[in-house]
Design a protein around this motif. Structure first.
Motif, mmCIF file in Angstrom:
data_model
loop_
_atom_site.group_PDB
_atom_site.id
_atom_site.type_symbol
_atom_site.label_atom_id
_atom_site.label_comp_id
_atom_site.label_asym_id
_atom_site.label_seq_id
_atom_site.Cartn_x
_atom_site.Cartn_y
_atom_site.Cartn_z
ATOM 1 N N UNK A 358 11.336 -58.730 -80.172
ATOM 2 C CA UNK A 358 11.048 -59.397 -81.527
ATOM 3 C C UNK A 358 10.566 -60.766 -80.934
ATOM 4 N N UNK A 359 9.546 -60.741 -80.066
ATOM 5 C CA UNK A 359 8.843 -61.847 -79.610
ATOM 6 C C UNK A 359 9.521 -62.642 -78.479
ATOM 7 N N UNK A 360 10.829 -62.384 -78.264
ATOM 8 C CA UNK A 360 11.483 -62.963 -77.248
ATOM 9 C C UNK A 360 11.784 -62.093 -76.128
ATOM 10 N N UNK A 361 12.087 -62.833 -74.802
ATOM 11 C CA UNK A 361 12.437 -61.826 -73.723
ATOM 12 C C UNK A 361 13.744 -62.500 -73.067
ATOM 13 N N UNK A 362 14.467 -61.720 -72.569
ATOM 14 C CA UNK A 362 15.755 -62.088 -71.845
ATOM 15 C C UNK A 362 15.099 -62.640 -70.530
ATOM 16 N N UNK A 363 15.757 -63.806 -70.109
ATOM 17 C CA UNK A 363 15.533 -64.362 -68.488
ATOM 18 C C UNK A 363 16.945 -64.644 -67.857
ATOM 19 N N UNK A 364 16.480 -64.319 -66.550
ATOM 20 C CA UNK A 364 17.571 -64.443 -65.490
ATOM 21 C C UNK A 364 17.144 -65.412 -64.459
ATOM 22 N N UNK A 365 17.542 -66.622 -64.285
ATOM 23 C CA UNK A 365 17.366 -67.671 -63.478
ATOM 24 C C UNK A 365 17.593 -67.350 -61.964
#
Length: 394
Positions: A358-365
């Protein structure tokens, strides 16, 4: 001033000039040896815009949000068909291949005539059938006569038993030969009418597509040696390998999105219908079976696929998809910090990505971020282009 003092002053002046020249040259050399990446890094660290510039290029800044995204387990495997949808065409009796009626890639139905074999020994079997069936009429009549005599009390029990045993033995022999003829595709009724044949028809055991044809016209077909393959792809499915750490999250009925390894733009939907209960060799992986909802005609058993198994929603740090930029194979976000005189400083920060929905993506710094960190949520592409002088990847 004597001559000795003048020489000392000259030596001192020359030394000072040499030191000055050396220092200047060293500084210039250091600047020349500075790598492009160092220059770029310094340039990126100093990247800043004021409020008017932010508004002009449409850059927006916001926090890293917590989003409920559908978690997935990534797995890989191959396409396959059930055993009942794949067949090898064999013959029970050897013979010379006189005719092949199909070609590789051809669609056939169950019972379609695939090839014709010739075997002169089949004539002998049919002759034996006629002989046994002809002699059976006498055995049948004798058995019937002995039964009548026994019923009238005129015959002996031993004669009647012998006649019945002969009758059963000959009847069993007839049934056995009829079974052999049926396996060869020869009609016993036609043989009884005197229509003897030496050709053996080879028919398709299942419906499907003809695969590799190993036989040739004129060659000898050996029993147990496959003449050709038939595959029915209507029930094609995927066998995915899920490793032990993810196995507890996999359940029957979960949705799977497939991606063909060599066709990145083709996505296929499926559903988990079976989970093996043993590990595959020493891989510590378990095979999970997923049915494909709408099989495409170009799907072939043996194709490699990547499966994304949906295992439920998960609260994860996420950013808008357009907040992610790529450069030299890595992914970044831009951190925003307030500067002096109404300016904002921007710094590139490397991350890896996970679930996208839905237009968002998980980030893992890759490094710890402050809880109140602000990032560029829109316009990161512009900053990347500015930082790299236009040689960006997006």
């Amino acid at each position: 001033m004597n001559i000795l003092n003048i020489k000392n002053l000259l030596r001192t002046g020359i030394l000072a000039i040499c030191i000055l020249v050396s220092c200047t040259t060293g500084n210039n050399s250091a600047k020349e040896n500075e790598s492009p990446s160092d220059k770029e890094e310094k340039h990126e660290d100093l990247l800043e815009l004021n409020t008017k510039q932010l508004q002009a290029v449409g850059i927006t800044i916001g926090p890293i949000e917590q989003k409920n995204l559908t978690a997935v387990v990534k797995s890989s495997g191959q396409l396959a068909v059930p055993p009942q949808n794949e067949a090898q065409v064999n013959v029970l009796y050897g013979g010379i291949i006189r005719k092949i009626n199909v070609m590789e890639g051809q669609q056939v139905n169950k019972g379609t005539l695939l090839a014709v074999l010739e075997n002169q020994d089949m004539i002998k079997l049919q002759q034996e059938y006629l002989a046994v069936k002809g002699g059976f009429s006498f055995v049948d009549a004798e058995n019937h006569r002995q039964q009548l005599l026994k019923a009238a009390g005129a015959g002996t029990g031993k004669s009647q038993e012998l006649a019945e045993a002969n009758y059963n033995a000959e009847l069993a022999k007839i049934k056995a030969i009829e079974k052999q003829l049926a396996q060869m595709g020869i009609s016993a009724k036609n043989v009884s009418r005197g229509n003897l044949v030496s050709n053996i028809p080879v028919k398709a055991p299942i419906s499907g597509t003809i695969g590799r044809i190993a036989a040739m016209t004129g060659s000898f077909a050996q029993p147990g040696t496959s003449l050709m393959d038939i595959v029915d792809n209507s029930k094609i499915h995927a066998d995915l390998v899920v490793f032990e750490k993810d196995l507890s999250r996999i359940k029957i009925g979960q949705q799977v999105n497939f991606q063909l390894t060599n066709q990145k733009d083709q996505h296929i939907e499926g559903q988990i219908y079976g989970i093996n209960k043993s590990f595959e060799n020493d891989s510590k992986g378990v095979v999970v079976h997923a049915v494909i909802k709408k099989p495409e005609s170009n799907l072939i058993p043996g194709m490699y696929v990547t499966g994304l198994i949906s295992v439920g929603s998960e609260l994860v740090p996420a950013v808008p998809v357009e907040a992610i930029v790529q450069f030299e194979g890595k992914k970044y976000i831009y951190l925003a910090e307030a500067g002096k005189n109404d300016t904002i400083h921007f710094k590139k920060f490397e991350v890896t990505t996970g679930i996208a929905e839905l237009g968002y993506v998980q980030i893992i710094p890759l490094e710890q971020l402050a809880e109140d960190a602000k990032i560029v949520t829109k316009g990161a592409f512009y900053l990347q282009s500015k930082a790299t002088g236009g040689s960006d990847e997006h």
